[in-house]
Design a protein around this motif. Structure first.
Motif, short mmCIF file in Angstrom:
data_model
loop_
_atom_site.label_atom_id
_atom_site.label_comp_id
_atom_site.label_asym_id
_atom_site.label_seq_id
_atom_site.Cartn_x
_atom_site.Cartn_y
_atom_site.Cartn_z
N ALA A 1 -21.89 -17.49 -46.18
CA ALA A 1 -21.26 -16.65 -45.15
C ALA A 1 -21.17 -15.20 -45.62
CB ALA A 1 -19.87 -17.20 -44.83
N LYS A 2 -20.84 -15.00 -46.88
CA LYS A 2 -20.75 -13.65 -47.41
C LYS A 2 -22.10 -12.95 -47.39
CE LYS A 2 -19.31 -10.95 -51.42
NZ LYS A 2 -18.81 -10.97 -52.82
N GLN A 3 -23.14 -13.69 -47.75
CA GLN A 3 -24.48 -13.11 -47.77
C GLN A 3 -24.93 -12.74 -46.36
OE1 GLN A 3 -26.28 -12.52 -50.69
NE2 GLN A 3 -27.46 -11.28 -49.24
N LYS A 4 -24.65 -13.61 -45.38
CA LYS A 4 -25.03 -13.31 -43.99
C LYS A 4 -24.27 -12.09 -43.48
CE LYS A 4 -26.39 -17.99 -42.52
NZ LYS A 4 -27.74 -17.65 -42.05
N TYR A 5 -23.01 -12.00 -43.80
CA TYR A 5 -22.21 -10.84 -43.40
C TYR A 5 -22.80 -9.56 -43.99
CZ TYR A 5 -18.59 -7.37 -44.42
OH TYR A 5 -17.90 -6.19 -44.60
N THR A 6 -23.09 -9.56 -45.27
CA THR A 6 -23.62 -8.38 -45.96
C THR A 6 -24.99 -7.97 -45.39
OG1 THR A 6 -22.48 -9.05 -47.99
CG2 THR A 6 -24.23 -7.42 -48.21
N ASP A 7 -25.86 -8.97 -45.20
CA ASP A 7 -27.21 -8.67 -44.69
C ASP A 7 -27.16 -8.05 -43.30
OD1 ASP A 7 -28.20 -9.72 -47.01
OD2 ASP A 7 -28.81 -11.65 -46.14
N HIS A 8 -26.32 -8.62 -42.43
CA HIS A 8 -26.29 -8.12 -41.05
C HIS A 8 -25.51 -6.81 -40.93
CE1 HIS A 8 -28.44 -11.38 -39.08
NE2 HIS A 8 -27.84 -12.21 -39.95
N LEU A 9 -24.59 -6.57 -41.84
CA LEU A 9 -23.93 -5.25 -41.88
C LEU A 9 -24.96 -4.18 -42.22
CD1 LEU A 9 -21.53 -3.27 -42.08
CD2 LEU A 9 -21.20 -4.05 -44.43
N GLN A 10 -25.75 -4.44 -43.23
CA GLN A 10 -26.76 -3.47 -43.64
C GLN A 10 -27.80 -3.26 -42.54
OE1 GLN A 10 -26.46 -1.77 -46.33
NE2 GLN A 10 -28.36 -0.59 -46.12
N SER A 11 -28.21 -4.36 -41.92
CA SER A 11 -29.20 -4.27 -40.85
C SER A 11 -28.66 -3.45 -39.67
CB SER A 11 -29.57 -5.68 -40.38
OG SER A 11 -30.45 -5.64 -39.28
N TYR A 12 -27.40 -3.69 -39.32
CA TYR A 12 -26.81 -2.96 -38.19
C TYR A 12 -26.67 -1.47 -38.50
CZ TYR A 12 -23.34 -1.40 -34.81
OH TYR A 12 -22.68 -0.69 -33.82
N VAL A 13 -26.27 -1.15 -39.72
CA VAL A 13 -26.10 0.26 -40.12
C VAL A 13 -27.43 1.00 -40.03
CG1 VAL A 13 -25.65 1.76 -42.10
CG2 VAL A 13 -24.05 -0.07 -41.54
N ILE A 14 -28.46 0.39 -40.59
CA ILE A 14 -29.78 1.05 -40.59
C ILE A 14 -30.30 1.21 -39.17
CG2 ILE A 14 -32.18 0.76 -41.29
CD1 ILE A 14 -31.12 -0.59 -43.84
N TYR A 15 -30.12 0.12 -38.38
CA TYR A 15 -30.62 0.16 -37.01
C TYR A 15 -29.86 1.17 -36.16
CZ TYR A 15 -31.37 -1.30 -32.18
OH TYR A 15 -31.63 -1.31 -30.82
N SER A 16 -28.53 1.19 -36.28
CA SER A 16 -27.70 2.07 -35.45
C SER A 16 -27.83 3.54 -35.87
CB SER A 16 -26.23 1.64 -35.51
OG SER A 16 -26.09 0.34 -35.01
N LEU A 17 -27.87 3.76 -37.18
CA LEU A 17 -27.98 5.14 -37.66
C LEU A 17 -29.35 5.72 -37.31
CD1 LEU A 17 -26.65 7.44 -39.26
CD2 LEU A 17 -27.68 6.47 -41.32
N GLY A 18 -30.37 4.91 -37.46
CA GLY A 18 -31.72 5.34 -37.13
C GLY A 18 -32.13 6.56 -37.93
N GLN A 19 -32.62 7.62 -37.24
CA GLN A 19 -33.06 8.87 -37.87
C GLN A 19 -32.32 10.03 -37.20
OE1 GLN A 19 -37.31 8.76 -37.26
NE2 GLN A 19 -37.64 7.38 -38.99
N PRO A 20 -31.09 10.31 -37.65
CA PRO A 20 -30.29 11.37 -37.01
C PRO A 20 -30.94 12.75 -37.13
CG PRO A 20 -29.29 10.64 -39.07
CD PRO A 20 -30.38 9.69 -38.77
N LEU A 21 -31.75 12.99 -38.19
CA LEU A 21 -32.48 14.26 -38.34
C LEU A 21 -33.95 13.94 -38.06
CD1 LEU A 21 -30.77 15.39 -41.69
CD2 LEU A 21 -30.07 15.88 -39.35
#
Length: 789
Positions: free
Chosen positions: A650-670
């Motif tokens: 459960a911890k690994q799934k939480y960590t993986d999807h947190l990272q995935s969401y951050v990268i996807y949502s942040l995208g390329q602001p510049l």
């Protein structure tokens, strides 16, 4: 051997209408196997059939079974091996030659002598006796014609009366007291003959006080009961000795004095047995006795059991019939009050507690949970808190419904347990039945329901019960008396399950503990068996509770218009696990819970994945991140050892999807700057040295300054503010992960910034070109945005 002979006669041959005349303990020659017995028998019906029967001891108990029988007419040769020297070996020629080794030459010779007698009397075809001492055969033939050989056998068959247990015991005691009883049978017979003459001279009699006690002694007072008991014991001793002597010496019972004494004592015995049975029946029905009051008659019940089993059996049936009605009425009322308490609809004036048939039945001498009853109108004192709880009003029970249910269910079991143990203890003592297991005796393969018929089938020819079948009788009596307990418990369990399926957790733990306790006392007792049967129902309800939770996960529907948040079945698993851990602490059935956990957690994982894939309003990564974070936090808090692997997952799934969401949502602001440096990295990949990239027309210093000017600090802050609002819409408040996600996005943005700075330093060295905002500016922007929302 005497005891074995009588046991075989009773258990094997009497039911088959046969008379056992001789027995020899043998084993097969040349083989080391368990011994068996060869028996010479005649039928009691005419024409007389003579057989040699092989009997073996059962492998599964201390009883004997008939294995093989040969008709004596099929015996061709008896070979004693040696007519001079003593040898335990001998052969019997039937369809084939059977070679035997007797346990002693005395037994062998006695058996062969009996076969010779039976051959002389009943068979036209004579058997060949070879290597047999002529002296042995001569001793077997009485003076007179051969026709009288074995004379009296038929008469013995007709007049044979089977010994009861008391008589067998007397024989064994008498033989033990005479060392030469077996070695010198003639001397033993003379000793018995002298004793018989003493009896014939009327030197043995019953005191007048005993006779008066038996005829008119008071059976209601302690002193009268004691006098009757002493007189009954004295009476029981006399006829047994007389009958024993007459049994050994056919014809002596015709002595006038002996016959007169026998008839006198027989009449006295029957009169007292009738008076005692009538009185006890009256006590059962009309006087509502305490156990301790009835126990005064225990010795007299034992006397009745040994003297007149029919009346003893009748009393047993009457006791069961009356008690079953009495208990059924009270137990049903007791369970009705328990159901009312569980549903919260209390009735004033209802006492929650078993009072032992309106306070008149309990009071066993059992050392387990002694109960005491003052009177039908008074409360009974007991260590349990049940009665205190029973007198509370609904407001006094201002606790969680599940806790209230748990207390009521536990106290129901706590009331039933001592009641059953007290009754079982009383039955054992009053009816003189053994409670403890023994390796001796005949084990019953089938016992019918106690309808009055089975009791008579438990006994053969008036012979008292063996220990193991007496134990079965106790259990069957308890089943008849408390026949309503199991269905009432099942009804109560069904109600508890209907009120709240999680109640099955409480019931599984409580019932398992009481079954474990009962089995430690006696694994074959009525209480242990009944609670064990009910435990099966409770376990089924527990399994159904788990299955229903899994089914609900599979059927969950998520709104398309609102964000997902923590899924309901994830929250329910947390509730279930927290409740289960509090209930199953140090419980005997912890293994059942661990198995349920594994099934549930896998179903939770699969269902979260399913919902995340189907979600439209909330991004998949958010559904996964929030719910697995919640699961990880739950498992970390509860420390469930069997789910350690699932906690890490459960911890690994939480960590993986947190990272995935951050990268996807942040995208390329510049975005334009990012596109420019992707071109730079492409040139370097093609082989252009980093410090020469600035000479490329599309990536010279002028083009770099132009792109950087498009991202002043003000625009960067505006973009981050919009990103924060977007994340806030995706995440749920209950899991409180917004700041965690925002901090991760801040770190990811700074990582991108440092990457750009590194490329400028390597590809445009000494140019003095820098971004229009710094890392500190990014930290300030993120902090300000978080505080403003």
């Amino acid at each position: 051997m005497t005891a074995i002979k009588h046991a075989l006669q009773r258990d094997i041959f009497t039911p088959n209408d046969e008379r056992l005349l001789s027995i020899v303990n043998v084993c097969k020659a040349g083989k080391k196997k368990r011994n068996c017995f060869l028996c010479a028998t005649v039928t009691t019906e005419r024409p007389v059939q003579v057989n040699v029967v092989k009997v073996k001891k059962s492998d599964k108990g201390d009883f004997y079974k008939r294995q093989t029988a040969w008709a004596l007419r099929d015996l061709a040769v008896v070979d004693a091996k040696d007519a001079v020297k003593e040898s335990p070996e001998f052969d019997l020629h039937f369809d084939k030659v059977y070679k035997w080794v007797a346990s002693s030459t005395v037994e062998k010779n006695t058996f062969i002598s009996c076969i010779w007698k039976l051959n002389q009397r009943y068979l036209r075809k004579k058997i060949d006796f070879i290597n047999v001492s002529s002296q042995l055969l001569e001793e077997s033939v009485p003076s007179g014609e051969n026709q009288s050989v074995a004379g009296g056998d038929e008469e013995a068959v007709d007049e044979y009366q089977e010994l009861n247990a008391r008589e067998e015991q007397d024989i064994e005691i008498m033989m033990e007291g005479c060392e030469y009883a077996i070695a010198n049978a003639e001397a033993f017979a003379e000793k018995l003959s002298r004793e018989l003459q003493v009896l014939d001279g009327n030197h043995m009699d019953l005191a007048k006080g005993h006779i008066k006690a038996l005829q008119e002694g008071d059976l209601t007072s302690s002193r009268g009961i004691e006098a009757c008991t002493n007189a009954a014991d004295a009476l029981l001793a006399l006829p047994t000795s007389l009958r024993f002597c007459s049994f050994l010496f056919v014809g002596h019972d015709m002595l006038h004095a002996v016959k007169q004494q026998q008839q006198r004592f027989s009449d006295l015995r029957e009169q007292f047995a009738r008076r005692l049975a009538s009185h006890l029946n009256s006590v059962f029905v009309h006087h509502h006795p305490f156990h301790r009051d009835l126990l005064r008659y225990a010795k007299l019940m034992e006397w009745l059991k040994n003297t007149d089993y029919g009346k003893y059996e009748g009393l047993t049936k009457n006791y069961m019939d009356y008690l079953s009605r009495l208990y059924e009425r009270e137990i049903k009322d007791f369970f009705e009050v328990a159901k009312i308490k569980m549903t919260g609809t209390t009735r004033e004036g209802k006492k929650f507690g078993l009072h032992g048939s309106s306070g008149k039945l309990t009071g066993s001498t059992s050392s387990l949970n002694k109960l005491s009853v003052q009177s039908s109108g008074n409360r009974r004192s007991q260590s349990s808190s049940l009665l205190d709880m029973g007198n509370m009003s609904a407001s006094d029970l201002d606790v969680a419904d599940r806790t209230k249910f748990d207390k009521i269910f536990e106290q129901v079991l706590s009331e039933l347990e001592p009641l059953c143990l007290a009754e079982q203890d009383f039955i054992s003592k009053f009816f003189k039945l053994q409670q403890h297991q023994s390796t001796s005796g005949t084990t019953m393969n089938e016992v019918e329901e106690m309808d009055g018929v089975a009791l008579s089938r438990l006994h053969t020819s008036g012979v008292p019960q063996t220990v193991s079948s007496e134990k079965d009788m106790i259990r069957q009596m308890m089943t008849k008396i408390f026949r309503c307990i199991e269905p009432e418990l099942n009804n109560l369990i069904a109600l508890g399950d209907k009120i709240d399926s999680f109640n099955s957790l409480y019931m599984l733990v409580k019932m398992s503990h009481h079954v474990w306790t009962a089995q430690n006392v006696d694994p074959a007792s009525f209480l242990s068996t009944t609670l064990g049967n009910v435990l099966v129902t409770v376990k089924r309800n527990f399994d159904k509770c788990i299955s229903n939770q899994m089914k609900q996960m599979d059927e969950v529907k998520i709104s398309k218009k609102s964000k997902v948040g923590i899924l309901p079945f994830v929250a329910e698993f947390e509730e279930f696990a927290a409740l289960a851990e509090s209930i199953f602490k140090n419980a005997e059935r912890r293994g059942d819970l661990d198995k349920a956990y594994i099934k549930l957690i896998r179903a939770v994982f699969d269902s979260v994945e399913k919902v995340a894939n189907e979600s439209q309003k909330t991004p998949r990564d958010v559904v996964m991140m929030e719910n697995f974070h919640h699961i990880f936090a739950t498992l970390s808090r509860l420390k469930i050892s069997c789910l350690e692997a699932e906690k890490k997952e459960a911890k690994q799934k939480y960590t993986d999807h947190l990272q995935s969401y951050v990268i996807y949502s942040l995208g390329q602001p510049l975005e334009k700057l990012n596109h420019f440096f992707e071109g730079v990295e492409a040139r370097v990949a093609q082989g252009i040295r980093e410090e020469e990239v600035s000479y490329q027309l599309a990536f010279n210093k002028q083009e770099l300054r132009k792109v950087i000017k498009e991202y002043p600090g003000k625009e960067v802050k505006k973009g981050l503010d919009n990103l924060y609002k977007k994340v806030d819409k995706h995440l749920c408040e209950e899991e409180n992960l917004l700041q965690v996600v925002w901090h991760s996005m801040q770190d990811e943005f700074i990582r991108q910034y440092k990457h750009f700075e590194g490329l400028i330093a390597r590809c445009y060295p000494g140019s003095g070109i820098t971004m229009e905002f710094t890392i500190q500016d990014i930290l300030d922007y993120c902090s300000s945005i978080a505080q403003s929302h």
